[in-house]
Design a protein around this motif. Structure first.
Motif, PDB file in Angstrom:
ATOM      1  N   PRO A 161     -52.736 -12.385 -35.724  1.00 18.83           N
ATOM      2  CA  PRO A 161     -52.979 -13.210 -37.036  1.00 18.83           C
ATOM      3  C   PRO A 161     -52.829 -14.945 -36.194  1.00 18.83           C
ATOM      4  CG  PRO A 161     -50.939 -12.492 -37.166  1.00 18.83           C
ATOM      5  CD  PRO A 161     -51.271 -11.688 -36.092  1.00 18.83           C
ATOM      6  N   VAL A 162     -53.204 -15.114 -35.109  1.00 25.38           N
ATOM      7  CA  VAL A 162     -53.538 -16.691 -34.544  1.00 25.38           C
ATOM      8  C   VAL A 162     -54.840 -16.967 -33.951  1.00 25.38           C
ATOM      9  CG1 VAL A 162     -50.818 -16.280 -33.652  1.00 25.38           C
ATOM     10  CG2 VAL A 162     -52.924 -15.624 -32.173  1.00 25.38           C
ATOM     11  N   LYS A 163     -54.963 -18.243 -33.938  1.00 22.67           N
ATOM     12  CA  LYS A 163     -56.526 -18.881 -33.501  1.00 22.67           C
ATOM     13  C   LYS A 163     -56.053 -19.687 -32.073  1.00 22.67           C
ATOM     14  CE  LYS A 163     -58.409 -19.382 -37.929  1.00 22.67           C
ATOM     15  NZ  LYS A 163     -58.911 -20.491 -39.231  1.00 22.67           N
ATOM     16  N   ALA A 164     -57.272 -19.572 -31.500  1.00 25.27           N
ATOM     17  CA  ALA A 164     -56.893 -20.453 -30.149  1.00 25.27           C
ATOM     18  C   ALA A 164     -57.075 -21.680 -30.328  1.00 25.27           C
ATOM     19  CB  ALA A 164     -58.246 -19.828 -29.280  1.00 25.27           C
ATOM     20  N   GLY A 165     -56.234 -22.440 -29.780  1.00 22.72           N
ATOM     21  CA  GLY A 165     -56.365 -23.802 -29.723  1.00 22.72           C
ATOM     22  C   GLY A 165     -55.376 -24.562 -30.921  1.00 22.72           C
ATOM     23  N   GLU A 166     -54.693 -23.556 -31.845  1.00 23.46           N
ATOM     24  CA  GLU A 166     -53.764 -24.019 -33.034  1.00 23.46           C
ATOM     25  C   GLU A 166     -52.303 -24.031 -32.226  1.00 23.46           C
ATOM     26  OE1 GLU A 166     -56.505 -24.585 -35.872  1.00 23.46           O
ATOM     27  OE2 GLU A 166     -54.325 -24.560 -36.133  1.00 23.46           O
ATOM     28  N   VAL A 167     -51.455 -24.960 -32.865  1.00 21.73           N
ATOM     29  CA  VAL A 167     -49.962 -24.840 -32.409  1.00 21.73           C
ATOM     30  C   VAL A 167     -49.224 -24.107 -33.425  1.00 21.73           C
ATOM     31  CG1 VAL A 167     -48.142 -26.609 -32.039  1.00 21.73           C
ATOM     32  CG2 VAL A 167     -50.428 -27.349 -31.541  1.00 21.73           C
ATOM     33  N   TYR A 168     -48.493 -23.471 -32.700  1.00 24.31           N
ATOM     34  CA  TYR A 168     -47.558 -22.343 -33.463  1.00 24.31           C
ATOM     35  C   TYR A 168     -45.941 -22.452 -33.214  1.00 24.31           C
ATOM     36  CZ  TYR A 168     -51.549 -20.075 -34.731  1.00 24.31           C
ATOM     37  OH  TYR A 168     -53.176 -19.856 -35.305  1.00 24.31           O
ATOM     38  N   LYS A 169     -45.204 -22.259 -34.142  1.00 25.73           N
ATOM     39  CA  LYS A 169     -43.677 -22.622 -33.672  1.00 25.73           C
ATOM     40  C   LYS A 169     -43.354 -20.880 -33.761  1.00 25.73           C
ATOM     41  CE  LYS A 169     -39.504 -24.031 -36.071  1.00 25.73           C
ATOM     42  NZ  LYS A 169     -38.905 -24.808 -37.307  1.00 25.73           N
ATOM     43  N   LEU A 170     -42.897 -20.663 -32.454  1.00 25.80           N
ATOM     44  CA  LEU A 170     -42.330 -19.228 -32.473  1.00 25.80           C
ATOM     45  C   LEU A 170     -40.753 -18.971 -32.770  1.00 25.80           C
ATOM     46  CD1 LEU A 170     -44.158 -18.249 -28.882  1.00 25.80           C
ATOM     47  CD2 LEU A 170     -44.954 -17.845 -31.508  1.00 25.80           C
ATOM     48  N   VAL A 171     -40.449 -18.434 -33.690  1.00 29.55           N
ATOM     49  CA  VAL A 171     -39.302 -17.905 -34.064  1.00 29.55           C
ATOM     50  C   VAL A 171     -38.722 -16.645 -34.096  1.00 29.55           C
ATOM     51  CG1 VAL A 171     -37.493 -18.399 -36.127  1.00 29.55           C
ATOM     52  CG2 VAL A 171     -39.394 -20.158 -35.885  1.00 29.55           C
ATOM     53  N   ASN A 172     -37.692 -16.161 -33.351  1.00 28.69           N
ATOM     54  CA  ASN A 172     -37.367 -14.888 -33.171  1.00 28.69           C
ATOM     55  C   ASN A 172     -36.718 -14.514 -34.627  1.00 28.69           C
ATOM     56  OD1 ASN A 172     -35.266 -12.763 -33.516  1.00 28.69           O
ATOM     57  ND2 ASN A 172     -35.542 -12.970 -31.176  1.00 28.69           N
ATOM     58  N   CYS A 173     -37.161 -13.396 -35.325  1.00 25.59           N
ATOM     59  CA  CYS A 173     -36.943 -13.181 -36.813  1.00 25.59           C
ATOM     60  C   CYS A 173     -35.453 -12.751 -36.940  1.00 25.59           C
ATOM     61  CB  CYS A 173     -38.019 -12.115 -37.508  1.00 25.59           C
ATOM     62  SG  CYS A 173     -38.003 -10.648 -36.496  1.00 25.59           S
ATOM     63  N   HIS A 174     -34.718 -12.356 -35.796  1.00 26.21           N
ATOM     64  CA  HIS A 174     -33.386 -11.510 -35.935  1.00 26.21           C
ATOM     65  C   HIS A 174     -32.418 -12.674 -35.671  1.00 26.21           C
ATOM     66  CE1 HIS A 174     -34.771  -7.534 -36.344  1.00 26.21           C
ATOM     67  NE2 HIS A 174     -35.897  -7.927 -35.397  1.00 26.21           N
ATOM     68  N   THR A 175     -32.735 -13.793 -34.540  1.00 25.08           N
ATOM     69  CA  THR A 175     -31.444 -14.598 -34.334  1.00 25.08           C
ATOM     70  C   THR A 175     -32.015 -16.036 -34.812  1.00 25.08           C
ATOM     71  OG1 THR A 175     -32.848 -15.239 -32.156  1.00 25.08           O
ATOM     72  CG2 THR A 175     -31.354 -13.420 -32.043  1.00 25.08           C
ATOM     73  N   GLY A 176     -33.035 -16.477 -35.301  1.00 23.74           N
ATOM     74  CA  GLY A 176     -33.615 -17.560 -35.614  1.00 23.74           C
ATOM     75  C   GLY A 176     -33.898 -18.720 -34.690  1.00 23.74           C
ATOM     76  N   THR A 177     -33.778 -18.250 -33.339  1.00 24.50           N
ATOM     77  CA  THR A 177     -34.007 -19.003 -32.241  1.00 24.50           C
ATOM     78  C   THR A 177     -35.517 -19.532 -32.188  1.00 24.50           C
ATOM     79  OG1 THR A 177     -34.042 -17.215 -30.460  1.00 24.50           O
ATOM     80  CG2 THR A 177     -31.849 -18.412 -30.816  1.00 24.50           C
ATOM     81  N   VAL A 178     -35.734 -20.428 -31.613  1.00 25.09           N
ATOM     82  CA  VAL A 178     -36.998 -21.135 -31.472  1.00 25.09           C
ATOM     83  C   VAL A 178     -37.609 -21.140 -29.889  1.00 25.09           C
ATOM     84  CG1 VAL A 178     -38.550 -22.993 -32.102  1.00 25.09           C
ATOM     85  CG2 VAL A 178     -37.033 -22.378 -33.629  1.00 25.09           C
ATOM     86  N   VAL A 179     -38.588 -20.863 -29.597  1.00 32.25           N
ATOM     87  CA  VAL A 179     -39.082 -20.871 -27.886  1.00 32.25           C
ATOM     88  C   VAL A 179     -40.044 -22.318 -28.102  1.00 32.25           C
ATOM     89  CG1 VAL A 179     -40.559 -20.056 -26.409  1.00 32.25           C
ATOM     90  CG2 VAL A 179     -39.070 -18.763 -27.834  1.00 32.25           C
ATOM     91  N   GLN A 180     -39.649 -23.096 -27.052  1.00 30.46           N
ATOM     92  CA  GLN A 180     -40.624 -24.255 -26.740  1.00 30.46           C
ATOM     93  C   GLN A 180     -41.164 -23.872 -25.438  1.00 30.46           C
ATOM     94  OE1 GLN A 180     -38.990 -28.356 -27.539  1.00 30.46           O
ATOM     95  NE2 GLN A 180     -40.333 -29.169 -25.868  1.00 30.46           N
TER      96      GLN A 180
END
Length: 186
Positions: A151-170
């Motif tokens: 469920p993503v589109k090329a060129g869009e910006v997404y925030k990736l959040v681990n659903c178990h720990t709440g950590t975010v990847v940059q």
């Protein structure tokens, strides 16, 4: 859409879109998010009596079904059984070819999403008395499209959040296409 014997399908809830998934080692069938896993693919076979059986692709000795030799009751869990189990596949009135009931022959029992069709991943699939076409948890799609589209589109910006720990990847790059840095925030 008529079913074809020998063709592989995904069977998914009309309400949630979750696919009938054979879980190991228990071999219970749960409704889980479709990810195109082999445990979510079912090969249809027409029986001599005109019903359908569904063989799991990952475990070809297991069929979508119920335990033989007992009276079917509301709430009985669907599982992988070692012999072909007959299902009567009926179109839900007023839905065209898009929704089906999977019925236990000669009963009023149909495939049902437990918990009144809740939205959680891993909901039990059971049989229940058919309460009519208004009952969306009783309705299923039998779809030959086995592709998984994230469920993503090329060129869009997404925030990736681990659903178990709440950590975010940059992820950062220096505009040359190479990943320079990956930072994990909590």
């Amino acid at each position: 859409m008529p079913l074809e014997s020998g063709k592989v399908y995904r069977i998914s809830s009309v309400k949630t879109g979750q696919a009938a998934t054979l879980k190991t080692p228990s071999f219970i069938v749960l409704a889980e998010r479709f990810e195109a896993k082999q445990t979510q693919f079912w090969k249809a076979q027409k029986t001599r009596a005109g019903f359908w059986s569904f063989e799991n692709v990952q475990h070809p000795t297991l069929y979508l079904g119920l335990e033989f030799g007992r009276v079917v009751q509301n709430g009985d869990a669907i599982s992988g059984v070692p012999q072909p189990f007959p299902w009567e596949v009926k179109h839900v009135p007023g839905t065209g070819d898009s929704a089906f009931w999977l019925c236990v022959p000669n009963t009023d029992q149909v495939f049902d999403l437990h918990d009144h069709g809740g939205w959680a991943d891993g909901i039990k699939i059971q049989v229940y008395s058919n309460l009519g076409k208004e009952q969306i948890p009783h309705q299923w799609r039998i779809d030959p499209d086995l592709t998984f589209n994230p469920p993503v589109k090329a060129g869009e910006v997404y925030k990736l959040v681990n659903c178990h720990t709440g950590t975010v990847v940059q992820l950062e790059d220096n505009n040359d296409g190479a990943l320079d840095q990956c930072t994990i925030f909590s």
